[in-house]
Design a protein around this motif. Structure first.
Motif, short mmCIF file in Angstrom:
data_model
loop_
_atom_site.label_atom_id
_atom_site.label_comp_id
_atom_site.label_asym_id
_atom_site.label_seq_id
_atom_site.Cartn_x
_atom_site.Cartn_y
_atom_site.Cartn_z
N LYS A 1 -1.63 -4.15 -15.65
CA LYS A 1 -1.25 -3.43 -16.87
C LYS A 1 -0.03 -2.55 -16.65
O LYS A 1 0.74 -2.30 -17.56
CB LYS A 1 -2.42 -2.58 -17.38
N ASN A 2 0.11 -2.04 -15.43
CA ASN A 2 1.23 -1.16 -15.10
C ASN A 2 1.76 -1.54 -13.72
O ASN A 2 1.32 -0.98 -12.71
CB ASN A 2 0.78 0.31 -15.12
N PRO A 3 2.71 -2.48 -13.64
CA PRO A 3 3.23 -2.95 -12.35
C PRO A 3 3.84 -1.85 -11.48
O PRO A 3 3.95 -2.01 -10.27
CB PRO A 3 4.29 -3.98 -12.75
N LYS A 4 4.21 -0.72 -12.07
CA LYS A 4 4.79 0.37 -11.28
C LYS A 4 3.72 1.30 -10.69
O LYS A 4 4.03 2.21 -9.94
CB LYS A 4 5.75 1.18 -12.13
N ALA A 5 2.45 1.05 -11.01
CA ALA A 5 1.36 1.87 -10.49
C ALA A 5 1.25 1.69 -8.98
O ALA A 5 1.53 0.63 -8.44
CB ALA A 5 0.05 1.51 -11.17
N SER A 6 0.83 2.74 -8.31
CA SER A 6 0.67 2.69 -6.86
C SER A 6 -0.61 1.95 -6.49
O SER A 6 -1.62 2.04 -7.18
CB SER A 6 0.60 4.10 -6.29
N TYR A 7 -0.55 1.24 -5.36
CA TYR A 7 -1.70 0.52 -4.84
C TYR A 7 -2.12 1.17 -3.53
O TYR A 7 -1.26 1.52 -2.70
CB TYR A 7 -1.36 -0.95 -4.60
N VAL A 8 -3.41 1.37 -3.33
CA VAL A 8 -3.94 1.90 -2.07
C VAL A 8 -4.92 0.87 -1.53
O VAL A 8 -5.89 0.51 -2.21
CB VAL A 8 -4.64 3.27 -2.27
N CYS A 9 -4.68 0.38 -0.32
CA CYS A 9 -5.54 -0.65 0.26
C CYS A 9 -6.92 -0.08 0.60
O CYS A 9 -7.11 1.14 0.64
CB CYS A 9 -4.89 -1.25 1.51
N LYS A 10 -7.87 -0.96 0.83
CA LYS A 10 -9.25 -0.54 1.09
C LYS A 10 -9.35 0.33 2.34
O LYS A 10 -10.08 1.31 2.37
CB LYS A 10 -10.15 -1.76 1.23
N SER A 11 -8.59 -0.02 3.37
CA SER A 11 -8.63 0.73 4.62
C SER A 11 -8.14 2.17 4.43
O SER A 11 -8.79 3.12 4.87
CB SER A 11 -7.77 0.02 5.67
N CYS A 12 -7.01 2.32 3.76
CA CYS A 12 -6.48 3.67 3.50
C CYS A 12 -7.40 4.45 2.56
O CYS A 12 -7.59 5.65 2.73
CB CYS A 12 -5.07 3.59 2.92
N ASN A 13 -7.95 3.77 1.57
CA ASN A 13 -8.85 4.40 0.62
C ASN A 13 -10.08 4.96 1.34
O ASN A 13 -10.47 6.12 1.13
CB ASN A 13 -9.26 3.41 -0.46
N CYS B 1 0.85 -1.19 0.00
CA CYS B 1 0.00 0.00 0.00
C CYS B 1 0.89 1.24 0.00
O CYS B 1 1.88 1.32 0.74
CB CYS B 1 -0.92 0.00 1.22
N PHE B 2 0.53 2.21 -0.82
CA PHE B 2 1.29 3.45 -0.94
C PHE B 2 1.35 4.21 0.38
O PHE B 2 2.34 4.87 0.68
CB PHE B 2 0.65 4.32 -2.02
N PHE B 3 0.30 4.10 1.21
CA PHE B 3 0.22 4.89 2.44
C PHE B 3 0.68 4.13 3.68
O PHE B 3 1.54 4.60 4.40
CB PHE B 3 -1.20 5.42 2.64
N CYS B 4 0.10 2.95 3.95
CA CYS B 4 0.42 2.24 5.20
C CYS B 4 1.62 1.31 5.07
O CYS B 4 2.11 0.80 6.07
CB CYS B 4 -0.80 1.48 5.71
N LYS B 5 2.07 1.04 3.84
CA LYS B 5 3.24 0.22 3.55
C LYS B 5 3.08 -1.25 3.91
O LYS B 5 4.05 -1.99 3.94
CB LYS B 5 4.51 0.77 4.23
N LYS B 6 1.85 -1.70 4.19
CA LYS B 6 1.60 -3.13 4.43
C LYS B 6 1.53 -3.85 3.10
O LYS B 6 1.10 -3.28 2.10
CB LYS B 6 0.29 -3.33 5.18
N SER B 7 1.95 -5.10 3.09
CA SER B 7 1.89 -5.91 1.87
C SER B 7 0.52 -6.58 1.75
O SER B 7 -0.03 -7.05 2.75
CB SER B 7 2.96 -6.99 1.89
N TYR B 8 0.01 -6.63 0.52
CA TYR B 8 -1.28 -7.23 0.25
C TYR B 8 -1.16 -8.16 -0.94
O TYR B 8 -0.41 -7.89 -1.88
CB TYR B 8 -2.34 -6.16 -0.04
N HIS B 9 -1.92 -9.24 -0.89
CA HIS B 9 -1.99 -10.17 -2.01
C HIS B 9 -3.20 -9.77 -2.85
O HIS B 9 -4.32 -9.74 -2.36
CB HIS B 9 -2.14 -11.61 -1.53
N LEU B 10 -2.97 -9.43 -4.11
CA LEU B 10 -4.04 -9.01 -5.00
C LEU B 10 -4.43 -10.16 -5.90
O LEU B 10 -3.59 -10.84 -6.46
CB LEU B 10 -3.60 -7.84 -5.88
N ASP B 11 -5.74 -10.37 -6.03
CA ASP B 11 -6.24 -11.34 -7.01
C ASP B 11 -7.23 -10.63 -7.91
O ASP B 11 -7.47 -9.44 -7.78
CB ASP B 11 -6.85 -12.57 -6.33
N ARG B 12 -7.79 -11.36 -8.84
CA ARG B 12 -8.68 -10.74 -9.83
C ARG B 12 -9.92 -10.08 -9.23
O ARG B 12 -10.55 -9.26 -9.87
CB ARG B 12 -9.09 -11.77 -10.87
#
Length: 64
Positions: free
Chosen positions: A26-38, A5-16
């Motif tokens: 599509k863009n592995p360098k894109a930032s991810y924001v977890c549901k909690s931070c969102n 996660c871009f904000f909390c820095k916790k690791s998450y497993h993403l599935d479809r």
């Protein structure tokens, strides 16, 4: 796929089932924001602006 996660820095497993999966695949360098931070950011924005997404006219969302 594992992503931090871009904000909390916790690791998450993403599935479809994750809404951001396609963006990240599509863009592995894109930032991810977890549901909690969102949700936290949305609440902060609603509190600071006094606006709620349901208050916006559905057509105005696309024009602004």
């Amino acid at each position: 796929m594992e992503k931090k996660c871009f904000f909390c820095k916790k690791s998450y497993h993403l599935d479809r089932s994750d809404p951001q999966y396609m963006k990240i695949s599509k863009n592995p360098k894109a930032s991810y924001v977890c549901k909690s931070c969102n949700q936290s950011m949305q609440k902060d924005a609603q509190t600071s602006t006094g606006l709620h997404p349901d208050m916006i006219d559905s057509h105005d969302k696309f024009l602004t």
